[in-house]
Design a protein around this motif. Structure first.
Motif, short mmCIF file in Angstrom:
data_model
loop_
_atom_site.label_atom_id
_atom_site.label_comp_id
_atom_site.label_asym_id
_atom_site.label_seq_id
_atom_site.Cartn_x
_atom_site.Cartn_y
_atom_site.Cartn_z
N ILE A 79 0.85 -1.20 0.00
CA ILE A 79 0.00 0.00 0.00
C ILE A 79 0.88 1.25 0.00
O ILE A 79 0.65 2.19 -0.76
CB ILE A 79 -0.93 0.01 1.23
CG1 ILE A 79 -1.87 -1.19 1.20
CG2 ILE A 79 -1.74 1.31 1.28
CD1 ILE A 79 -2.72 -1.34 2.45
N ARG A 101 -6.09 -1.52 -3.14
CA ARG A 101 -6.27 -0.36 -2.26
C ARG A 101 -5.33 0.77 -2.67
O ARG A 101 -5.71 1.93 -2.73
CB ARG A 101 -6.00 -0.74 -0.80
CG ARG A 101 -7.10 -1.54 -0.16
CD ARG A 101 -6.70 -2.00 1.23
NE ARG A 101 -6.52 -0.88 2.15
CZ ARG A 101 -6.13 -1.01 3.41
NH1 ARG A 101 -5.85 -2.21 3.89
NH2 ARG A 101 -6.01 0.05 4.18
N PHE A 130 -10.29 -0.63 -5.17
CA PHE A 130 -10.70 -1.53 -4.10
C PHE A 130 -12.20 -1.80 -4.10
O PHE A 130 -12.64 -2.84 -3.63
CB PHE A 130 -10.29 -0.91 -2.75
CG PHE A 130 -10.26 -1.88 -1.62
CD1 PHE A 130 -9.57 -3.08 -1.73
CD2 PHE A 130 -10.91 -1.61 -0.43
CE1 PHE A 130 -9.53 -3.98 -0.68
CE2 PHE A 130 -10.87 -2.50 0.63
CZ PHE A 130 -10.19 -3.69 0.50
N ALA A 180 -9.41 1.82 4.30
CA ALA A 180 -9.16 1.21 2.98
C ALA A 180 -8.84 2.26 1.94
O ALA A 180 -8.04 2.03 1.01
CB ALA A 180 -10.39 0.39 2.56
#
Length: 493
Positions: free
Chosen positions: A67, A144, A149, A275
Motif C-alpha cells: 500500500i 487499495r 478496491f 481502505a
C-alpha cells in the motif's frame, strides 16, 4: 475532485459494501450456529485463529508495504511491477514452506491447538487456506493502493460470502452438517476472491510487461518492520480466541467470535475509511501537503465517532435479542458484546492513527503501540480467563484495544503535532445520549416479537439520530452537500 470528497465518496461506497458483506457474514454465522452447532463451528474458527498467526510470516509485512510503496509518486510503474512480483514470489515460498513443515511435523500444530484440538484430518483439509488467504491479502493491498478496491470488495465481501452461505444451505439440504461443510464453503469463497483479485491486478498491468529492479533492501526493510506490526495486530485479534479454545472449549470460541463479529459492526466505517485513507496519507505526506492531511484526519475521525455511537446504541439496547439470532446458547455472549463495544469506541474515537504512523514513514511507532497492546492483551487474558472465563477474555480484548489506540494516538500527536478533536464532538455526544434514551423508551414500550421490535425501533432511532446529527453536528458545507445528494437521489428516482 478534492481529497475530502474523494475520501468521502470512496469510503461511502466501500462502507455500504462492507455492511452488506458483514450482514451476509453474520447470516452465515447464524446459519452455521443454529444448524451445525457452536462446537463444530468453534473448531473451524479455532484452527483459523492458529493459521492467521502463521499467515503473518507468509505475508512478511507485504500486505502493508505494498500500500505504501505502490501509492508513492516517486516509484515508477516498472519498479512497482518488480515490487509486486517479488512480494508474490516470496509469499508463496513462505506459504508452501509452512505447509511442508506442518505435514512433516504435525505434532507441532496439534500441540499448539491443545487438548481441545480438532482432528488431524480437519487440520490437513484446511492447509490450503494459508497460501490462498496470503495472496488474497496481497491482491487487496494492490487494489487499495491503486484505488480499485471497490470492485474487489463487491466480489470478496459480498459475492464470495453469498456463495459461502448458499453452499452451506445446499450442504444442509443434502444432510452434510459437519465442520467439513463449513471449510468447503470457505474454500469456495476464497477461490472466487483469488480469481477476481488476480484478474483486477492483471488488468492494472502489474503482472505483465517488463519490470525495473527497485532497491530490495529498502522495500524488505520496510516490510520487515511491517511484519512485526502485522504479527502483533493478528495476535491481538486472535489471541483471545486461541486462549478460549485452549483453556475452555471450542463452543466458547464460537460464542465469543459471534459477539466480536457483531461488535465490529460499530467500526465498519473505520475499516472503510482506512481502505481509502491509507494510500492518501502516504501520498499527501510525501507531497508535503500537511494541511490537507490534517483536515482529512479531523473530519474523518468526527464522522467515525458519529457512526460508531449510532451502531453502538442500537447494539447495546438489543444485546440479548441480537445474540439470540445465532441460537439460544449464544445469548451468553451478550455481555461480551457490550464490553468489546467500549474498546471499539476508543478505536473509532482516535481515527486512523495506526496508518497515520506507518504511512508517514514511522512504522516503528505503530509497532511499539501494537506491542504494548499485545503485551497487555496477553497478560490480561492469562490473569482473567481462568477465573472469569469468556467474560475475562472480553475485558482483556477491550482494554488492550483501548491501550493500543491511545498509545498510537500519542505517537501521532507527538510526531505530526495534529489531533482530530473540536467542539463538534460535544454535539456528537449529546445526540447519542438523546437518541439512546429514546431507543430504550421505545424498546420498553413495545411488547412484540423481538425481531419486529428491533426493526421498528431501529427505523425510528435511525431517523431521529440522523435528524439530530444534521441539525447539531453538520457544518454548513456538509449540509449543502447532503441536500445536493438528496436532490440527486430524488431526481434519479
Amino acid at each position: 475532485m478534492s481529497k475530502m470528497k474523494e475520501l468521502g465518496k470512496k469510503s461511502a461506497g466501500v462502507f455500504i459494501l462492507q455492511i452488506i458483506g458483514q450482514v451476509i457474514s453474520m447470516l452465515f454465522a447464524v446459519l452455521v450456529g443454529r444448524f451445525i452447532g457452536a462446537e463444530k463451528y468453534g473448531q473451524v474458527l479455532y484452527v483459523l485463529s492458529v493459521f492467521s498467526i502463521i499467515e503473518v510470516f507468509t505475508k512478511f509485512g507485504f500486505s502493508e508495504s505494498l500500500i505504501a510503496f505502490l501509492a508513492r509518486n516517486d516509484i515508477n510503474d516498472r519498479q512497482q511491477k518488480w515490487i509486486l512480483r517479488l512480494s508474490i514470489k516470496l509469499s508463496l515460498l513462505f506459504s508452501f514452506s509452512s505447509i511442508v513443515v506442518i505435514l512433516m511435523f504435525p505434532k507441532i500444530p496439534l500441540l499448539l491447538l491443545g487438548k481441545k484440538s480438532v482432528s488431524i484430518g480437519l487440520l490437513y483439509l484446511m492447509l490450503l487456506y494459508i497460501p490462498n488467504q496470503t495472496i488474497i491479502a496481497l491482491f487487496a493491498s494492490v487494489l487499495r493502493a491503486k484505488g480499485a478496491f471497490f470492485q474487489y470488495i463487491l466480489v470478496s465481501d459480498v459475492v464470495a460470502k453469498i456463495i459461502q452461505i448458499t453452499a452451506v444451505i445446499i450442504f444442509l439440504f443434502l444432510g452434510w452438517s459437519g465442520e467439513y461443510a463449513i471449510v468447503t464453503a470457505y474454500y469456495l469463497g476464497q477461490i472466487l476472491s483469488l480469481i477476481y483479485g488476480g484478474f483486477l491486478v492483471l488488468r492494472l498491468g502489474l503482472l505483465s510487461g517488463e519490470s525495473e529492479k527497485y532497491d530490495a533492501w529498502i522495500f524488505l526493510k520496510f516490510s520487515f518492520s511491517q511484519l512485526f506490526t502485522a504479527g502483533i495486530a493478528v495476535l491481538n485479534t486472535e489471541i483471545d480466541k486461541y486462549v478460549l479454545g485452549y483453556v475452555i472449549d471450542s463452543s466458547s470460541v464460537a460464542i465469543y467470535s459471534a459477539a466480536v463479529k457483531v461488535a465490529s459492526m460499530s467500526t465498519l466505517m473505520l475499516s472503510s475509511v482506512n481502505a481509502v485513507f491509507a494510500p492518501m496519507i502516504s501520498n499527501l505526506y510525501f507531497s508535503g501537503n500537511m494541511k490537507e492531511l490534517e483536515s482529512l484526519y479531523k473530519r474523518s475521525t468526527m464522522w467515525l465517532v458519529v457512526a460508531n455511537l449510532y451502531v453502538s446504541g442500537m447494539i447495546c439496547a438489543f444485546q440479548d435479542d441480537i445474540m439470540r439470532f445465532f441460537g439460544e446458547e449464544f445469548i451468553a455472549g451478550s455481555v461480551i458484546l457490550v464490553i468489546v463495544l467500549l474498546g471499539q469506541l476508543i478505536n473509532a474515537g482516535v481515527g486512523s492513527v495506526g496508518y497515520m504512523n506507518s504511512m508517514t514513514g514511522h512504522p516503528q511507532y505503530r509497532m511499539w503501540a501494537d506491542t504494548i497492546g499485545l503485551f497487555s492483551n496477553v497478560m490480561l487474558n492469562l490473569i482473567l480467563v481462568r477465573d472469569f472465563g469468556i467474560l475475562g477474555v472480553g475485558v482483556a480484548t477491550a482494554a488492550s484495544l483501548a491501550i493500543k489506540n491511545i498509545v498510537n494516538f500519542i505517537f501521532v500527536y507527538r510526531n505530526l503535532h495534529i489531533h482530530p478533536y473540536s467542539k463538534r464532538f460535544i454535539g456528537v455526544g449529546g445526540i447519542f445520549v438523546l437518541g439512546y434514551f429514546l431507543l430504550l423508551m421505545l424498546r420498553n414500550m413495545m411488547n412484540v416479537h423481538y425481531i419486529i421490535r428491533i426493526i421498528v425501533c431501529g427505523v425510528i432511532y435511525s431517523i431521529v439520530y440522523g435528524m439530530l446529527t444534521y441539525s447539531f453536528v453538520c457544518s454548513d458545507n456538509e449540509k449543502v452537500l447532503i441536500k445536493r445528494n438528496v436532490a440527486r437521489l430524488k431526481k434519479f428516482s
